[in-house]
Design a protein around this motif. Structure first.
Motif, PDB file in Angstrom:
ATOM      1  N   ARG A  49       0.822  -1.202   0.000  1.00 44.33           N
ATOM      2  CA  ARG A  49       0.000   0.000   0.000  1.00 44.33           C
ATOM      3  C   ARG A  49       0.857   1.252   0.000  1.00 44.33           C
ATOM      4  O   ARG A  49       1.872   1.321   0.681  1.00 44.33           O
ATOM      5  CB  ARG A  49      -0.862   0.005   1.263  1.00 44.33           C
ATOM      6  N   ARG A  50       0.432   2.225  -0.776  1.00 46.24           N
ATOM      7  CA  ARG A  50       1.164   3.479  -0.850  1.00 46.24           C
ATOM      8  C   ARG A  50       0.124   4.592  -0.884  1.00 46.24           C
ATOM      9  O   ARG A  50      -0.733   4.633  -1.762  1.00 46.24           O
ATOM     10  CB  ARG A  50       2.010   3.471  -2.115  1.00 46.24           C
ATOM     11  N   GLY A  51       0.192   5.487   0.098  1.00 46.23           N
ATOM     12  CA  GLY A  51      -0.792   6.565   0.194  1.00 46.23           C
ATOM     13  C   GLY A  51      -0.704   7.493  -1.008  1.00 46.23           C
ATOM     14  O   GLY A  51       0.332   7.580  -1.679  1.00 46.23           O
ATOM     15  N   ALA A  52      -1.802   8.196  -1.274  1.00 46.18           N
ATOM     16  CA  ALA A  52      -1.872   9.082  -2.438  1.00 46.18           C
ATOM     17  C   ALA A  52      -0.811  10.178  -2.386  1.00 46.18           C
ATOM     18  O   ALA A  52      -0.337  10.636  -3.422  1.00 46.18           O
ATOM     19  CB  ALA A  52      -3.261   9.706  -2.529  1.00 46.18           C
ATOM     20  N   PHE A  53      -0.433  10.597  -1.181  1.00 45.17           N
ATOM     21  CA  PHE A  53       0.531  11.690  -1.042  1.00 45.17           C
ATOM     22  C   PHE A  53       1.926  11.197  -0.655  1.00 45.17           C
ATOM     23  O   PHE A  53       2.800  11.994  -0.297  1.00 45.17           O
ATOM     24  CB  PHE A  53       0.030  12.730  -0.037  1.00 45.17           C
ATOM     25  N   ALA A  54       2.136   9.868  -0.722  1.00 46.20           N
ATOM     26  CA  ALA A  54       3.460   9.322  -0.403  1.00 46.20           C
ATOM     27  C   ALA A  54       4.493   9.889  -1.368  1.00 46.20           C
ATOM     28  O   ALA A  54       4.263   9.951  -2.566  1.00 46.20           O
ATOM     29  CB  ALA A  54       3.432   7.800  -0.506  1.00 46.20           C
ATOM     30  N   GLY A  55       5.621  10.321  -0.833  1.00 45.06           N
ATOM     31  CA  GLY A  55       6.669  10.881  -1.684  1.00 45.06           C
ATOM     32  C   GLY A  55       6.440  12.334  -2.053  1.00 45.06           C
ATOM     33  O   GLY A  55       7.321  12.983  -2.601  1.00 45.06           O
ATOM     34  N   LEU A  56       5.250  12.832  -1.785  1.00 45.37           N
ATOM     35  CA  LEU A  56       4.930  14.241  -2.081  1.00 45.37           C
ATOM     36  C   LEU A  56       4.970  15.073  -0.802  1.00 45.37           C
ATOM     37  O   LEU A  56       5.635  16.105  -0.735  1.00 45.37           O
ATOM     38  CB  LEU A  56       3.537  14.341  -2.699  1.00 45.37           C
ATOM     39  N   ALA A  57       4.218  14.589   0.206  1.00 43.30           N
ATOM     40  CA  ALA A  57       4.069  15.349   1.444  1.00 43.30           C
ATOM     41  C   ALA A  57       5.244  15.061   2.376  1.00 43.30           C
ATOM     42  O   ALA A  57       5.128  14.298   3.331  1.00 43.30           O
ATOM     43  CB  ALA A  57       2.740  14.996   2.110  1.00 43.30           C
ATOM     44  N   LEU A  58       6.396  15.659   2.054  1.00 45.10           N
ATOM     45  CA  LEU A  58       7.577  15.451   2.885  1.00 45.10           C
ATOM     46  C   LEU A  58       7.510  16.394   4.083  1.00 45.10           C
ATOM     47  O   LEU A  58       7.230  17.577   3.918  1.00 45.10           O
ATOM     48  CB  LEU A  58       8.846  15.723   2.064  1.00 45.10           C
ATOM     49  N   PRO A  59       7.735  15.870   5.293  1.00 47.77           N
ATOM     50  CA  PRO A  59       7.581  16.720   6.469  1.00 47.77           C
ATOM     51  C   PRO A  59       8.612  17.850   6.499  1.00 47.77           C
ATOM     52  O   PRO A  59       9.720  17.699   6.007  1.00 47.77           O
ATOM     53  CB  PRO A  59       7.782  15.750   7.634  1.00 47.77           C
ATOM     54  N   GLY A  60       8.209  18.969   7.069  1.00 39.44           N
ATOM     55  CA  GLY A  60       9.141  20.097   7.198  1.00 39.44           C
ATOM     56  C   GLY A  60       8.432  21.419   7.051  1.00 39.44           C
ATOM     57  O   GLY A  60       7.196  21.477   6.980  1.00 39.44           O
ATOM     58  N   ARG A  61       9.242  22.477   7.019  1.00 37.72           N
ATOM     59  CA  ARG A  61       8.711  23.830   6.841  1.00 37.72           C
ATOM     60  C   ARG A  61       9.120  24.321   5.457  1.00 37.72           C
ATOM     61  O   ARG A  61      10.271  24.187   5.064  1.00 37.72           O
ATOM     62  CB  ARG A  61       9.261  24.748   7.927  1.00 37.72           C
ATOM     63  N   PHE A  62       8.175  24.894   4.742  1.00 39.69           N
ATOM     64  CA  PHE A  62       8.439  25.330   3.371  1.00 39.69           C
ATOM     65  C   PHE A  62       7.964  26.762   3.166  1.00 39.69           C
ATOM     66  O   PHE A  62       7.146  27.272   3.923  1.00 39.69           O
ATOM     67  CB  PHE A  62       7.735  24.384   2.379  1.00 39.69           C
ATOM     68  N   GLY A  63       8.470  27.398   2.099  1.00 35.37           N
ATOM     69  CA  GLY A  63       8.072  28.770   1.777  1.00 35.37           C
ATOM     70  C   GLY A  63       8.619  29.733   2.805  1.00 35.37           C
ATOM     71  O   GLY A  63       9.707  29.524   3.364  1.00 35.37           O
ATOM     72  N   GLN A  64       7.852  30.771   3.088  1.00 32.07           N
ATOM     73  CA  GLN A  64       8.207  31.793   4.072  1.00 32.07           C
ATOM     74  C   GLN A  64       8.696  31.152   5.371  1.00 32.07           C
ATOM     75  O   GLN A  64       7.978  30.378   5.999  1.00 32.07           O
ATOM     76  CB  GLN A  64       6.964  32.649   4.321  1.00 32.07           C
ATOM     77  N   ALA A  65       9.948  31.466   5.751  1.00 28.59           N
ATOM     78  CA  ALA A  65      10.559  30.779   6.896  1.00 28.59           C
ATOM     79  C   ALA A  65      10.352  31.529   8.206  1.00 28.59           C
ATOM     80  O   ALA A  65      10.569  30.968   9.282  1.00 28.59           O
ATOM     81  CB  ALA A  65      12.046  30.570   6.638  1.00 28.59           C
ATOM     82  N   GLU A  66       9.979  32.814   8.126  1.00 23.05           N
ATOM     83  CA  GLU A  66       9.855  33.640   9.340  1.00 23.05           C
ATOM     84  C   GLU A  66       8.455  33.541   9.933  1.00 23.05           C
ATOM     85  O   GLU A  66       7.473  33.409   9.212  1.00 23.05           O
ATOM     86  CB  GLU A  66      10.133  35.115   8.992  1.00 23.05           C
TER      87      GLU A  66
END
Ligand code: ZN
Lengths: 100, 217
Positions: B9-26
């Motif tokens: 089984r592989r979720g629909a967002f597997a490989g896409l939804a990587l954990p972390g903070r993105f975009g504007q960092a402040e």
């Protein structure tokens, strides 16, 4: 252009698929030709002939990216003003009765 | 010799939804996204003229009142969202203490409908994201033609519509506000990229996926 879906409320036309004239009725086999005309004539009319009015037009749209329901939308072809949208199933049942 | 193939089984967002903070960092993130990897999803479509029959059968068997148009309803951890006339998504989060054993939910829904509806398993056909954070409405507004202002859309309401030009079913779970968005898995990549672009200016936090179904990398 926004279409007032009777199930979902007003939505942008990009959520809908257009089919065309809601007034055409599928002939019952080859049985409906009038005397003296070819048996295929009702089918010719059904497949090809449309009044194409400049004005109020009743037409089929499907809310394909919403509730999936087929609708009969009343639209003025000159202005795109939409004066109503009804559930197509309800319209068909009122016109033809329930299927046997 | 034929190669032996095993499926996992592989979720629909597997490989896409990587954990972390993105975009504007402040500053605080405008949007937090969690992938709901443990939701079992049944699509219920009433057979012609049998919508009321489906509603009463599901109420009797599962204690769940199927929602009215544009609404969601819940019975404990079981949630139903209206998607069209006589159509619903009925869901159980299998990570919680749902009343039905994991893996049995869709079958139980089908049983409950007693042949008055077509019930199909959409568990692996849809990916569900939970969106929250102070700029959630601003993120969605860039791709959604639906008014999410509280005067028009509140907790307990649902809509099937287009978001980022992708077909979604969206429902509001609380007033903070939090929204759940179900996307067909074939569109998960497209929707994910739109969401990331839209949220970048506000800062985006992607929560880690904690279930095996999230899949590797
Ligand atoms: Zn609709």
């Amino acid at each position: 252009m926004r279409i007032p879906c009777p199930h979902c409320g007003e939505r942008g036309h990009e959520e809908f698929l257009y089919l065309g004239d809601a007034g055409v009725r599928r002939p019952d086999g080859m049985a409906e030709a009038k005397a003296g005309e070819p048996a295929s004539r009702p089918w010719m009319d059904y497949v090809y002939l449309r009044p194409n009015p400049a004005g109020v037009h009743r037409e089929l749209w499907q809310h394909v990216h919403g509730c999936r329901a087929w609708l009969v939308v009343t639209r003025d072809t000159r202005t795109h003003a939409i004066s109503g949208a009804e559930d197509a199933r309800t319209v068909a049942l009122a016109r033809d009765g329930a299927p046997a | 010799m034929a190669e032996h193939i095993t499926f996992s089984r592989r979720g629909a967002f597997a490989g896409l939804a990587l954990p972390g903070r993105f975009g504007q960092a402040e500053g605080p993130a405008g949007l937090t996204v969690a992938v709901r990897t443990t939701v079992a999803i049944a699509q219920v479509v009433a057979r012609p003229g049998r919508t009321d029959e489906v509603s009463s059968a599901v109420a009797a068997a599962m204690g769940l009142t199927l929602p009215a148009p544009l609404r969601v309803s819940a019975a404990g951890p079981v949630v139903a969202a209206w998607t069209g006339p006589g159509r619903w998504l009925v869901m159980q989060d299998e990570a919680g203490s749902g009343p039905y054993p994991a893996g049995s939910f869709v079958g139980r829904v089908a049983e409950a409908c007693r042949g008055a509806a077509s019930v199909t398993d959409q568990t692996d056909a849809q990916g569900v994201l939970r969106l929250s954070g102070p700029r959630t409405r601003d993120v969605l507004a860039k791709g959604l033609a639906l008014d999410l202002h509280p005067r028009a859309f509140r907790a307990g309401m649902a809509a099937s519509t287009l978001c980022g030009m992708v077909e979604v079913t969206l429902w509001q779970t609380d007033d903070t506000p939090t929204y759940d968005v179900a996307v067909m898995r074939g569109y998960a990549g497209s929707f994910w990229h739109w969401l990331g672009e839209s949220a970048a200016e506000y800062g985006l936090v992607v929560a880690p996926q904690d279930d095996a179904r999230a899949g590797a990398g």
